[in-house]
Enzyme design. Structure first.
Site, PDB file in Angstrom:
ATOM      1  N   ASP A  36       0.833  -1.205   0.000  1.00  0.00           N
ATOM      2  CA  ASP A  36       0.000   0.000   0.000  1.00  0.00           C
ATOM      3  C   ASP A  36       0.863   1.248   0.000  1.00  0.00           C
ATOM      4  OD1 ASP A  36      -2.257  -1.452  -0.020  1.00  0.00           O
ATOM      5  OD2 ASP A  36      -2.984  -0.859   1.953  1.00  0.00           O
ATOM      6  N   ASP A  40       0.736   4.069  -2.789  1.00  0.00           N
ATOM      7  CA  ASP A  40       0.356   5.439  -2.426  1.00  0.00           C
ATOM      8  C   ASP A  40       1.433   6.439  -2.822  1.00  0.00           C
ATOM      9  OD1 ASP A  40      -1.999   4.513  -1.397  1.00  0.00           O
ATOM     10  OD2 ASP A  40      -1.355   4.546   0.696  1.00  0.00           O
ATOM     11  N   LYS A 126      -7.827   1.426  11.237  1.00  0.00           N
ATOM     12  CA  LYS A 126      -8.071   1.166   9.816  1.00  0.00           C
ATOM     13  C   LYS A 126      -7.567  -0.242   9.505  1.00  0.00           C
ATOM     14  CE  LYS A 126      -7.387   2.988   5.156  1.00  0.00           C
ATOM     15  NZ  LYS A 126      -6.986   1.699   4.578  1.00  0.00           N
ATOM     16  N   LYS A 323      -2.628   7.614   7.392  1.00  0.00           N
ATOM     17  CA  LYS A 323      -1.750   6.492   7.061  1.00  0.00           C
ATOM     18  C   LYS A 323      -0.420   6.687   7.776  1.00  0.00           C
ATOM     19  CE  LYS A 323      -2.443   4.128   3.607  1.00  0.00           C
ATOM     20  NZ  LYS A 323      -2.971   2.783   3.304  1.00  0.00           N
TER      21      LYS A 323
END
EC number: 6.5.1.2
Length: 679
Positions: A36, A40, A126, A323
């Site tokens: 991820d 990103d 999350k 994040k």
């Protein structure tokens, strides 16, 4: 150095194709080619290019932006999707992402602007899993859809019915849609992975590479499988909560608990000022947590405000995902190797099992010097934690399991290049190769000379330096400028065509037209960087020295009256320019087209005279445009924030400098304000 239009376009195409490939595998093959964080980072890179080079971006896609991954919504391939696709009753969008407290501040500021101040928030874990939407009719689970592309999801009801965490019936007679995340327990995943790995076919490594990928593969299998009973589920959203008189997130979570759903851990936050403190103290890397998370979701508590805040084509404005960036990642040292720098400094390095940290693939990390190895007791085969020091250079931080014994890598005694015995520094921390004829030292000096920090001869990269050195054509800096004498030899090399050879030689010749400070910096004089090189050239000009030989004739003791030149730096300059080899080099350069050149500051006005500026964030035009504008009007560009700074010019995504400026009461302006100052 700014990129040419053609290079910008090439970069846009390259990033877009990479991201399309990643999306194809993620949405259609249930597998992640990259982490991820890496995805990103590449997506953000493309967004930044779009914002900074809109003309080139438009030209690449010829205004058909459906070809861009930044605009495309549907990533599902018709020919690849075998599960039945169904349209979501309401869009199932993803979350906007925040990577810093400044990003979060912009999120809360937007909420305050549109719906007033003093709001409560919910912060929840999350979950790094597969998004799911559950439909209940008359209290019975009738359908389960994946997120898909947010418009259409894949029907996975047959496997969702087998997940124990998902109630098959609830005490709600009205039709209701709930959303959450399917995931794999980490302990169960590791246990099953070890048990079943040997039974898998040739795709075994892909199927078991991460808990999320395995969970996705099981959930999206075409036939009902008992493996779906391994999966777990958290629910955190009620679609159309007003139908059930739910006014806040807190009420919504209580409602879900009563119906028998498991929830992710969450915290009620009384006001936005407490968000940063909670995140700072939150344990993102908790050994006790039995599932993977990749951040925190921050949600406005008041559900009635959600529609007022609106949405984009990709995400709603009422929530955001923070994040977190991993500080460390664990891997294994496969080998330890040594490199020799241009000064002869010996650096120990670790070859690693490839891992991804903060968006970067890492295969090697620095171990610095031997003292570092000894202190941590590092050896080949050890499991270690690595970090990206300063977000740039990966380094090994510590062992996963500390040792009490002396089983660590032994120091080398001889230079890996020239085989001469190494010398230790006085403090016994560093080793050096002192052989002036060491081949690797010479190659590294040449590489540095042509590098971005040196003369910026892009067409003459490190690989070509190694090749030309091996051929005997480039052994010292002078040889670079005599490479034209090897024209016929160059044409005989593989992949060297007449055009590319001509371009290479032209760029070498072109590099002679350079400000002298850049040449001095490229020579790699100990303790002398770009800033001091600029100061030195300015001082030499003030002393009416007008050619390159002035570097050999100048009395460096005169630098004592300048604060920036201490005794160590002066001694470095004297030693360098007293060396016969270096003196011959300067004489050669003087005779072959190099001149003593100083950067002239063209002053158009004094409107910004003696005012200091610092730029942060993404502006409408490249930073160099604004820097030149400030300098041309008498202003000064600063490299860091301090109380002496007059103005901070802020663009999009300004980072931590904006907050620091607020703390120091520095005036914060935008590019429009700067333009008004110059009117």
């Amino acid at each position: 150095m700014s990129l040419s239009k053609s290079k910008v376009k090439s970069k846009i195409k390259e990033l877009n194709e990479k991201l399309k490939l990643y999306n194809h595998h993620y949405y259609n093959k249930n597998e992640s080619l990259v982490s991820d964080e890496y995805y990103d980072a590449k997506l953000l890179e493309l967004e930044n290019i779009r914002d900074n080079f809109p003309e080139e971006y438009n030209q690449v896609f010829q205004k058909d932006f459906s070809k861009s991954v930044l605009e495309k919504v549907n990533h599902l391939d018709e020919q690849d999707v075998k599960l039945k696709k169904e349209k979501h009753q309401k869009l199932m969008l993803s979350l906007n992402k925040a990577y810093s407290f400044e990003d979060l501040e912009r999120y809360t500021n937007r909420i305050n602007t549109f719906v007033g101040n003093n709001h409560q928030y919910i912060l929840q874990e999350k979950i790094d899993g597969v998004s799911i939407s559950l439909y209940y009719e008359n209290g019975i689970l009738t359908k389960a859809l994946t997120r898909g592309d947010g418009i259409y999801g894949e029907n996975v009801t047959h496997n969702a019915l087998n997940i124990k965490d998902i109630p098959k019936t609830i005490n709600i007679k009205e039709n209701i849609e709930l959303r959450g995340e399917i995931f794999f327990s980490l302990k169960l995943f590791e246990s099953l992975k070890n048990e079943f790995l040997d039974k898998q076919d040739g795709t075994k490594n892909k199927k078991w590479n991460t808990p999320r990928n395995k969970a996705s593969g099981i959930l999206k299998s075409l036939k009902t499988t008992d493996e779906s009973s391994w999966l777990s589920c958290f629910i955190y959203e009620v679609v159309s909560p007003e139908n059930f008189n739910l006014k806040t997130q807190k009420q919504l979570f209580d409602f879900l608990k009563i119906q028998g759903f498991n929830l992710p851990k969450f915290e009620f936050i009384e006001n936005e000022n407490l968000i940063e403190n909670f995140i700072t103290n939150f344990k993102f890397e908790d050994d006790q947590r039995d599932y993977e998370i990749d951040g925190l979701v921050i949600k406005l508590n008041d559900l009635s405000l959600y529609d007022l805040l609106g949405k984009t084509s990709k995400f709603f404005h009422h929530s955001i995902a923070y994040k977190f960036r991993k500080k460390f990642v664990m891997t294994k040292i496969e080998d330890i190797f040594v490199t020799v720098g241009r000064t002869g400094l010996i650096t120990y390095n670790a070859k690693l099992q490839e891992v991804v940290l903060n968006g970067s693939k890492i295969k090697a990390a620095t171990l610095h010097n031997y003292e570092y190895i000894k202190n941590i007791k590092i050896n080949i085969g050890d499991k270690v934690y690595i970090e990206k020091a300063g977000e740039i250079i990966p380094r090994v931080v510590k062992l996963v399991s500390p040792k009490n014994d002396q089983n660590y890598f032994s120091p080398i005694e001889f230079c890996p290049s020239c085989k001469n015995k190494l010398s230790w520094s006085e403090n016994m921390l560093n080793q050096f190769c002192l052989n002036p004829d060491c081949i690797e030292k010479k190659i590294q000096k040449l590489k540095y000379f042509v590098s971005k920090d040196g003369m910026e001869i892009q067409e003459l990269g490190g690989k070509k330096i190694e090749l030309f050195f091996a051929k005997g054509w480039v052994k010292k800096i002078e040889d670079i400028y005599n490479l034209k004498n090897n024209y016929d030899d160059l044409l005989k090399l593989e992949n060297f065509q007449e055009h590319s050879v001509n371009v290479l030689l032209h760029k070498i010749e072109e590099s002679k037209d350079v400000y002298t400070w850049k040449l001095i910096a490229a020579l790699g004089i100990k303790n002398i960087g770009k800033k001091l090189a600029k100061s030195l050239v300015k001082i030499i000009f003030e002393n009416d020295q007008k050619n390159l030989l002035s570097l050999l004739e100048f009395n460096y003791d005169e630098l004592e009256k300048y604060d920036e030149f201490g005794s160590v730096k002066i001694e470095s300059l004297k030693e360098f320019f007293a060396n016969d080899e270096n003196r011959n080099l300067i004489q050669f350069l003087d005779q072959n087209g190099f001149e003593l050149k100083m950067e002239k500051e063209i002053i158009q006005s004094t409107k910004l005279e003696n005012k200091t500026f610092l730029i942060t964030g993404t502006l409408e035009k490249p930073r160099d445009f604004y820097k030149n504008l400030i300098i041309q009007n008498g202003g000064i560009i600063s490299s860091s924030i301090s109380k002496k700074l007059d103005y901070l010019i802020v663009g999009q995504n300004p980072g931590s400098k904006e907050k620091k400026a607020m703390e120091l009461n520095i005036k914060i302006i935008d590019e429009e304000f700067l333009k008004k100052m110059l009117e």
